[in-house]
Design a protein around this motif. Structure first.
Motif, short mmCIF file in Angstrom:
data_model
loop_
_atom_site.label_atom_id
_atom_site.label_comp_id
_atom_site.label_asym_id
_atom_site.label_seq_id
_atom_site.Cartn_x
_atom_site.Cartn_y
_atom_site.Cartn_z
N GLY A 1 -39.49 48.57 -28.45
CA GLY A 1 -38.29 48.72 -29.26
C GLY A 1 -37.11 49.22 -28.44
O GLY A 1 -37.23 50.18 -27.69
N GLY A 2 -35.97 48.56 -28.61
CA GLY A 2 -34.73 49.02 -27.99
C GLY A 2 -34.59 48.75 -26.52
O GLY A 2 -33.67 49.27 -25.89
N PHE A 3 -35.49 47.95 -25.91
CA PHE A 3 -35.38 47.68 -24.48
C PHE A 3 -34.18 46.79 -24.20
O PHE A 3 -33.94 45.79 -24.87
N ALA A 4 -33.40 47.17 -23.18
CA ALA A 4 -32.28 46.35 -22.73
C ALA A 4 -31.98 46.72 -21.28
O ALA A 4 -32.17 47.86 -20.87
N ILE A 5 -31.53 45.75 -20.52
CA ILE A 5 -31.14 45.98 -19.13
C ILE A 5 -29.62 46.05 -19.06
O ILE A 5 -28.93 45.09 -19.45
N ASP A 6 -29.10 47.17 -18.62
CA ASP A 6 -27.67 47.34 -18.42
C ASP A 6 -27.39 47.22 -16.92
O ASP A 6 -27.65 48.15 -16.17
N PRO A 7 -26.87 46.08 -16.47
CA PRO A 7 -26.71 45.86 -15.03
C PRO A 7 -25.70 46.78 -14.36
O PRO A 7 -25.62 46.82 -13.14
N THR A 8 -24.94 47.54 -15.15
CA THR A 8 -23.96 48.47 -14.58
C THR A 8 -24.54 49.85 -14.32
O THR A 8 -23.88 50.69 -13.70
N GLN A 9 -25.77 50.07 -14.79
CA GLN A 9 -26.39 51.39 -14.65
C GLN A 9 -27.24 51.49 -13.38
O GLN A 9 -27.95 50.54 -13.03
N PRO A 10 -27.20 52.62 -12.69
CA PRO A 10 -28.08 52.81 -11.52
C PRO A 10 -29.55 52.67 -11.92
O PRO A 10 -29.97 53.17 -12.96
N GLY A 11 -30.30 51.98 -11.08
CA GLY A 11 -31.73 51.84 -11.32
C GLY A 11 -32.09 50.93 -12.46
O GLY A 11 -33.23 50.98 -12.95
N ALA A 12 -31.16 50.07 -12.91
CA ALA A 12 -31.47 49.15 -14.01
C ALA A 12 -32.70 48.32 -13.67
O ALA A 12 -32.76 47.69 -12.62
N PHE A 13 -33.69 48.34 -14.55
CA PHE A 13 -34.95 47.61 -14.36
C PHE A 13 -35.58 47.94 -13.00
O PHE A 13 -36.11 47.09 -12.31
N ALA A 14 -35.50 49.23 -12.63
CA ALA A 14 -36.10 49.75 -11.38
C ALA A 14 -35.48 49.14 -10.13
O ALA A 14 -36.10 49.13 -9.06
N SER A 15 -34.24 48.65 -10.24
CA SER A 15 -33.58 48.04 -9.08
C SER A 15 -33.06 49.10 -8.13
O SER A 15 -32.95 50.28 -8.48
N ASN A 16 -32.74 48.66 -6.93
CA ASN A 16 -32.19 49.54 -5.90
C ASN A 16 -30.68 49.39 -5.82
O ASN A 16 -30.15 48.34 -6.16
N GLY A 17 -30.01 50.45 -5.33
CA GLY A 17 -28.57 50.35 -5.23
C GLY A 17 -27.94 51.47 -4.44
O GLY A 17 -28.60 52.46 -4.11
N TYR A 18 -26.68 51.29 -4.13
CA TYR A 18 -25.88 52.31 -3.45
C TYR A 18 -24.54 52.42 -4.17
O TYR A 18 -24.20 51.58 -5.03
#
Length: 240
Positions: free
Chosen positions: A113-130
């Motif tokens: 319930g309520g799952f969504a990927i926000d691509p603007t958030q750090p770590g979205a879907f366990a992704s890496n970023g800087y």
């Protein structure tokens, strides 16, 4: 062992690593909401990555060597322990395994319930970023140094613990604990990659932000893996 079976083992081992590590981040890190004791948090995710590579190495390492990571394959080649002709097939199997894990994880997560990927958030879907996509707001330079140095040390641990003089049978434990430590250090910085396949497998589903920064999580770990392999080979030559 023929190449087809070794590539299948790399596919399955990388799938297991990404499903176990990234799955814990997506499904269990904040289970129940912030502050809920059922959520495993940073410590739990770090341990999950370590356990994934430890169990995968024991299960499949005797078949393929248990790389599960393009940076590891490149580092083993740089250290004189892996043939160049098998680099690209291994990397392809690892990336495909990671993508399969990302796809499976997405199917599971979408059932909650309520799952969504926000691509603007750090770590979205366990992704890496800087930068704005770093969990702690760390710069590109900080992210590069962390990924480079930690991957290099990861290769030193792998090469050292699998050497003929090392205690027999304990290499997966040392490698798994090293990966746990690496995550404890660098989750706040980049959400921890040290593995281009792992980064790719979730970035494809995390949106344009993660995809736009994916280049760093190929460049820095590959450079770090090669550096670690060369340094360990030099240390071994100095010891002979």
């Amino acid at each position: 062992m023929n190449l087809t079976k070794r590539l299948a083992a790399e596919f399955l081992g990388t799938l297991w690593l990404v499903l176990g590590g990234c799955g814990s981040a997506v499904l269990a890190a904040k289970f129940g909401g912030e502050g809920n004791p059922l959520g495993i948090g940073l410590l739990g995710v770090s341990l999950a990555f370590g356990l994934s590579v430890l169990t995968g190495a024991y299960a499949l390492g005797h078949i393929s060597g248990g790389h599960f990571n393009p940076a590891v394959s490149l580092g083993l080649w740089a250290g004189g322990r892996f043939p160049a002709r098998e680099l690209l097939p291994y990397v392809a199997a690892q990336v495909l395994g990671a993508i399969a894990a990302g796809f499976i994880l997405l199917q599971i997560a979408q059932g909650g319930g309520g799952f969504a990927i926000d691509p603007t958030q750090p770590g979205a879907f366990a992704s890496n970023g800087y930068g704005v996509l770093s969990p702690g707001g760390y710069t590109l330079g900080s992210a590069f140094v962390a990924e480079l140095v930690l991957t290099a040390f990861f290769l030193v641990v792998i090469l050292g613990s699998t050497h003929g003089r090392a205690p027999v049978g304990f290499a997966p434990i040392a490698i798994g604990l090293a990966l746990t430590l690496i995550h404890l250090i660098s989750i706040p910085v980049t959400n921890t990659s040290v593995n281009p396949a792992r980064s790719t497998g979730v970035a494809l589903f995390a949106g344009p932000g993660a995809l736009g920064q994916l280049w760093l999580f190929w460049l820095a770990p590959l450079a770090g893996g090669a550096l670690g392999g060369v340094v360990y080979a030099w240390l071994r030559r100095s010891d002979e």
